[in-house]
Scaffold this active site. Structure first.
Site, PDB file in Angstrom:
ATOM      1  CE  LYS A  17      27.178  68.729  31.757  1.00 19.21           C
ATOM      2  NZ  LYS A  17      26.034  68.555  30.841  1.00 19.21           N
TER       3      LYS A  17
ATOM      4  NE  ARG B 282      22.561  70.271  24.620  1.00 14.77           N
ATOM      5  CZ  ARG B 282      22.797  69.957  25.891  1.00 14.77           C
ATOM      6  NH1 ARG B 282      22.563  70.851  26.834  1.00 14.77           N
ATOM      7  NH2 ARG B 282      23.236  68.775  26.241  1.00 14.77           N
TER       8      ARG B 282
ATOM      9  CE1 TYR C 125      32.839  99.090  46.235  1.00 19.73           C
ATOM     10  CE2 TYR C 125      32.325  96.821  45.654  1.00 19.73           C
ATOM     11  CZ  TYR C 125      33.254  97.838  45.857  1.00 19.73           C
ATOM     12  OH  TYR C 125      34.582  97.582  45.680  1.00 19.73           O
TER      13      TYR C 125
ATOM     14  CG  MET D 289      35.474  90.342  42.009  1.00 17.75           C
ATOM     15  SD  MET D 289      36.748  91.056  40.991  1.00 17.75           S
ATOM     16  CE  MET D 289      35.821  91.866  39.727  1.00 17.75           C
TER      17      MET D 289
HETATM   18  C1  LIG Z   1      25.168  67.583  31.525  1.00 15.04           C
HETATM   19  C2  LIG Z   1      24.561  66.451  30.842  1.00 15.04           C
HETATM   20  C3  LIG Z   1      24.118  65.316  31.551  1.00 15.04           C
HETATM   21  C4  LIG Z   1      24.108  65.237  33.048  1.00 15.04           C
HETATM   22  O1  LIG Z   1      22.931  65.825  33.546  1.00 15.04           O
HETATM   23  P1  LIG Z   1      22.549  65.818  35.104  1.00 15.04           P
HETATM   24  O2  LIG Z   1      21.187  66.382  35.126  1.00 15.04           O
HETATM   25  O3  LIG Z   1      23.548  66.701  35.772  1.00 15.04           O
HETATM   26  O4  LIG Z   1      22.633  64.422  35.570  1.00 15.04           O
HETATM   27  C5  LIG Z   1      23.668  64.232  30.828  1.00 15.04           C
HETATM   28  N1  LIG Z   1      23.628  64.260  29.471  1.00 15.04           N
HETATM   29  C6  LIG Z   1      24.019  65.344  28.766  1.00 15.04           C
HETATM   30  C7  LIG Z   1      23.935  65.317  27.267  1.00 15.04           C
HETATM   31  C8  LIG Z   1      24.471  66.474  29.416  1.00 15.04           C
HETATM   32  O5  LIG Z   1      24.832  67.541  28.697  1.00 15.04           O
END
Ligand SMILES: *Cc1c(COP(=O)(O)O)cnc(C)c1O
Length: 405
Positions: free
Chosen positions: A64, A162, A285, A333
């Site tokens: 992802k 979640r 800055y 930036m």
């Molecule tokens: C992002 C995610 C993972 C991967 O987690 P890591 O700690 O990066 O290995 C696994 N399962 C779900 C549901 C996630 O959202």
């Protein structure tokens, strides 16, 4: 401020051609900043993680968010070749992008899907984490229309609160989905809230909740509950597959044993300007840093718009000539300034500077950057931006990513 004499810029490199692979040094000669992705380290990490979890457990590569910022276009097929069994992403567009890159292994969408996603999911052979009968019915309809089977996983909210359904909802939903034509209920999953905490009591509570569903639905063949920390710490939660993100890239969660991983990512830049400051001159800055003595400072062309956190101003360090140099003043930036006074050699415009990675005997890890920026390594990686060129390399040579189909 007086400028230190600069070295002339190198001539532009020859146009890269697939028949003449470039070394990293050649490919980065005229880049202000870049990300190096070490495909040899990634392949070794896949092998080390497979050894750690055992041969009977599948590795599910979680790619992802552009493979945690590293660049999914260059990582997906090498991950497949390295032996990961499945891929997981969060959204349908991410899943379809993986298919467009030529990924053939199963892909699970972990996040929310709409009934309207069903036709595309079935056509591309995407496994949907199905959270409702409405999505199941849409998948069933699409599967029947296309003469295919739609594979679904049921994600159980065992305490993270979640996505997913509760244990009781899962037990009620699964037989209904199973009864729909064209649907295969292939898997069930859950996700831990305290995977990298030393105290495992909440993980045990979540496991008990998940096990209730496992016991009620013995006909579902594939279970997955572990992220990197859980996979490496809790053998009892490995089930048929483990979902690995961070660890693939050689970065470990806290309190997690290291199976011998190597860092995959480096973030590097070339110094854009080297200037001499008089005592008392201010930098960046707000002039929050003033030279305490006549100083030499260098401009690094990376800023918070590249994911290099503003919180690193007057706190972070980078490597120049293999030595740590402090960031002085605020991160802007597109640039920040480092104090290079006292390096053995005065650095010059165009010299390489390492923000994450190794140089000489020095090394700066994503963990260190995250700690200094008061965040977590996932956040540092995922904040890397598309505008930074990525160089995927193997055996020291740059491997161009495949063009999407
Ligand atoms: C992002 C995610 C993972 C991967 O987690 P890591 O700690 O990066 O290995 C696994 N399962 C779900 C549901 C996630 O959202």
């Amino acid at each position: 401020m007086t400028d230190v004499p600069v070295r002339p810029l190198p001539p532009p490199s020859a146009a890269p051609s697939p028949s003449t692979p470039q070394t990293l040094a050649e490919a980065t000669r005229c880049l202000n900043s870049w990300i190096e992705v070490d495909l040899d380290a990634m392949r070794d990490n896949v092998a080390a993680l497979q050894r750690a979890v055992g041969p009977g457990v599948e590795l599910i590569a979680v790619v992802k968010a552009n493979a945690y910022g590293l660049g999914v276009e260059g990582l997906a097929l090498p991950l497949e070749a390295a032996g990961v069994a499945r891929f997981a992403v969060v959204s349908m567009p991410e899943a379809l992008a993986l298919r467009a890159l030529g990924v053939t292994r199963p892909i699970v969408v972990l996040g929310h899907c709409f009934p309207a996603d069903a036709a595309a999911a079935v056509a591309a052979g995407i496994t949907v984490a199905c959270h409702s009968l409405a999505v199941g019915e849409a998948l069933s309809e699409a599967a029947v229309a296309q003469g295919r089977t739609a594979q679904v996983h049921i994600h159980i909210d065992s305490g993270l609160h979640r996505e997913g359904v509760t244990a009781d909802e899962a037990v009620a939903l699964a037989p209904k989905l199973r009864g729909l034509p064209g649907i295969e209920v292939h898997g069930m999953s859950t996700h831990m809230a305290n995977a990298d905490e030393p105290d495992d009591s909440y993980s045990l509570h979540q496991r008990a909740e998940f096990e209730r569903v496992v016991a009620a639905l013995p006909w579902v063949p594939y279970r997955h509950a572990a992220n990197s920390a859980t996979a490496l710490r809790r053998p009892e939660l490995r089930y048929e597959g483990v979902r690995l993100g961070l660890s693939l890239h050689g970065v470990l969660p806290e309190n997690t044993p290291d199976p011998g991983l190597r860092p995959v990512l480096s973030l590097k830049a070339r110094l854009a300007r080297v200037s001499a400051l008089a005592e008392g001159d201010g930098v960046s800055y707000g002039l929050t840093w003033r030279a305490p003595r006549p100083s030499l400072v260098a401009l690094v062309p990376v800023g918070y718009a590249d994911g290099w956190r503003r919180a690193l101003g007057n706190r972070g360090e980078v490597l120049v000539q293999g030595r740590r140099c402090p960031i002085v003043g605020r991160v802007m930036m597109d640039q920040f300034v480092v104090d290079v006074t006292g390096l053995p050699e005065p650095p010059r415009e165009g010299d390489e500077c390492v923000l994450i990675g190794g140089q000489g005997g020095g090394r700066i890890t994503a963990d260190e950057v995250a700690a200094k920026a008061e965040t977590i390594p996932w956040d540092i990686l995922a904040s890397l931006q598309p505008r930074t060129p990525r160089l995927f390399h193997r055996g020291g040579l740059v491997v161009p990513p495949p063009a999407p189909e």
